[in-house]
Design a protein around this motif. Structure first.
Motif, mmCIF file in Angstrom:
data_model
loop_
_atom_site.group_PDB
_atom_site.id
_atom_site.type_symbol
_atom_site.label_atom_id
_atom_site.label_comp_id
_atom_site.label_asym_id
_atom_site.label_seq_id
_atom_site.Cartn_x
_atom_site.Cartn_y
_atom_site.Cartn_z
ATOM 1 N N ALA A 51 36.162 41.745 47.927
ATOM 2 C CA ALA A 51 36.504 43.148 47.635
ATOM 3 C C ALA A 51 37.000 43.856 48.895
ATOM 4 N N GLU A 52 36.350 43.573 50.021
ATOM 5 C CA GLU A 52 36.734 44.223 51.290
ATOM 6 C C GLU A 52 38.140 43.848 51.740
ATOM 7 N N SER A 53 38.608 42.694 51.312
ATOM 8 C CA SER A 53 39.922 42.223 51.770
ATOM 9 C C SER A 53 41.050 43.114 51.273
ATOM 10 N N GLY A 54 40.773 43.903 50.256
ATOM 11 C CA GLY A 54 41.808 44.773 49.703
ATOM 12 C C GLY A 54 42.651 44.100 48.633
ATOM 13 N N ALA A 55 42.468 42.789 48.452
ATOM 14 C CA ALA A 55 43.219 42.084 47.399
ATOM 15 C C ALA A 55 42.761 42.584 46.027
ATOM 16 N N ARG A 56 43.598 42.335 45.018
ATOM 17 C CA ARG A 56 43.197 42.653 43.669
ATOM 18 C C ARG A 56 42.253 41.541 43.210
ATOM 19 N N LEU A 57 41.069 41.913 42.739
ATOM 20 C CA LEU A 57 40.067 40.891 42.432
ATOM 21 C C LEU A 57 39.569 40.998 40.993
ATOM 22 N N PHE A 58 39.618 39.870 40.293
ATOM 23 C CA PHE A 58 38.962 39.758 38.988
ATOM 24 C C PHE A 58 37.795 38.809 39.173
ATOM 25 N N ILE A 62 29.677 35.034 33.449
ATOM 26 C CA ILE A 62 29.289 34.765 32.065
ATOM 27 C C ILE A 62 27.988 35.475 31.669
ATOM 28 N N ASP A 63 27.134 35.717 32.646
ATOM 29 C CA ASP A 63 25.812 36.284 32.376
ATOM 30 C C ASP A 63 25.933 37.808 32.240
ATOM 31 N N ARG A 64 25.595 38.299 31.040
ATOM 32 C CA ARG A 64 25.846 39.707 30.747
ATOM 33 C C ARG A 64 25.108 40.635 31.694
ATOM 34 N N SER A 65 23.865 40.283 31.977
ATOM 35 C CA SER A 65 23.117 41.229 32.785
ATOM 36 C C SER A 65 23.586 41.220 34.248
ATOM 37 N N LEU A 66 23.944 40.025 34.762
ATOM 38 C CA LEU A 66 24.516 39.989 36.119
ATOM 39 C C LEU A 66 25.842 40.731 36.167
ATOM 40 N N ALA A 67 26.663 40.534 35.123
ATOM 41 C CA ALA A 67 27.967 41.212 35.085
ATOM 42 C C ALA A 67 27.751 42.729 35.111
ATOM 43 N N GLY A 68 26.736 43.194 34.375
ATOM 44 C CA GLY A 68 26.428 44.633 34.352
ATOM 45 C C GLY A 68 26.053 45.136 35.742
ATOM 46 N N GLU A 81 37.703 44.209 39.441
ATOM 47 C CA GLU A 81 37.339 44.273 38.022
ATOM 48 C C GLU A 81 36.341 43.150 37.707
ATOM 49 N N ILE A 82 35.193 43.518 37.157
ATOM 50 C CA ILE A 82 34.195 42.519 36.771
ATOM 51 C C ILE A 82 34.395 42.241 35.279
ATOM 52 N N VAL A 83 34.524 40.966 34.926
ATOM 53 C CA VAL A 83 34.799 40.624 33.532
ATOM 54 C C VAL A 83 33.679 39.717 33.012
#
Ligand code: SAH
Length: 266
Positions: A51-58, A62-68, A81-83
């Motif tokens: 994220a710090e690199s400034g690149a666009r990151l997706f 898979i784990d819903r609670s970690l994703a949250g 963006e977290i998917v």
């Protein structure tokens, strides 16, 4: 504790050493103009550096609670963006029109299907940095002539230059896995001219069906030719009659597969 307990179901082993995390991310050589796909953000140790690199990151988790929890952690970062999906089902065009770089510390059990995914979308991938169980990494990066040379090494190396760049001790992860990990760097290579990929894949898989058997015996289970006819083919492509699959280079397999172009392979 901000993050919940590791889930066995998703083979979660979280990297805890920030120095190692940075070394892994450095291998990706990111610039702000890049788009990066991360497989399995977990608790976000790689995600933060990416994220710090400034690149666009997706970052696909898979784990819903970690994703949250990752969504909450990175909510102020508009390049992230977290998917919450199974990465193996991702179609890259849904997120990114052009090329992307791929990174992940991934569970052993998704490594083979992930390499299928990488080969499928290879035209869009400009670099890959994957950390997985060391034995599997050794297999993918090994060359002909040894016990590690296998279909997955051949298929990957048809399209990428593969290098194992570092070993990561199991103690750098929590919970500590049973085995060490290794980081692989894949750079696209000019590759080989393979006219009929399906045919090539079938011949390679058939050749390795039983590792201890001679190539001719493995092939005779897959094609309707006599052992004598198969031996004649081996000689024609410059191979010894008593060769084993692990001794063949990618070029050897390409020449061999051409001989079976018009045959019905099972
Ligand atoms: N990158 C983190 C997490 C490593 S553990 C770190 O280095 O610490 C592997 C992560 O991949 C876990 O968070 C797990 O939930 C996730 N994962 C496992 N299978 C997945 C899949 N098919 N798609 C997306 N994420 C997956």
């Amino acid at each position: 504790m901000p993050f919940k307990k590791p889930q066995k179901r998703f083979s979660q082993n979280f990297l805890t050493d920030p120095g190692i995390a940075r070394k892994i991310v450095d291998q990706l050589g990111i610039s702000p103009a890049d788009t990066v796909f991360e497989i399995g953000g977990g608790r976000g140790i790689l995600t933060s550096i990416l994220a710090e690199s400034g690149a666009r990151l997706f970052s696909f988790e898979i784990d819903r609670s970690l994703a949250g929890e990752l969504k909450e952690k990175f909510k102020d970062r508009d390049n992230v963006e977290i998917v919450n999906v199974d990465f193996l089902k991702v179609e890259p065009e849904q997120y990114q029109a052009g090329e992307f770089k791929l990174i992940g510390n991934i569970p052993y059990d998704i490594t083979s299907p992930l390499f299928h995914w990488i080969l499928k979308y290879r035209g869009l991938i400009s670099r890959v940095v994957i950390t997985t169980q060391r034995e599997l990494a050794q297999r993918i990066s090994s060359g002909p002539g040894g016990k590690n040379w296998a279909p997955i090494s051949i298929f990957t190396q048809c399209h990428f230059k593969v290098r194992a760049v570092m070993t990561i001790p199991s103690g750098a992860f929590y919970p500590k896995p049973k085995v060490h990990s290794s980081t692989l760097l894949l750079n696209p290579s000019a590759g080989y001219e393979i006219e009929n990929w399906d045919n090539f894949e079938k011949i390679v898989r058939a050749s390795f069906m039983h590792r201890r058997k001679l190539l001719v015996n493995n092939l005779s289970e897959a094609v309707a030719l006599s052992k004598e006819e198969l031996e004649a083919i081996l000689v024609r492509v410059g191979l010894d009659k008593i060769v084993r699959a692990e001794q063949l280079s990618i070029e050897d397999f390409i020449r061999l597969a051409r001989e079976f172009k018009s045959l019905d392979l099972s």
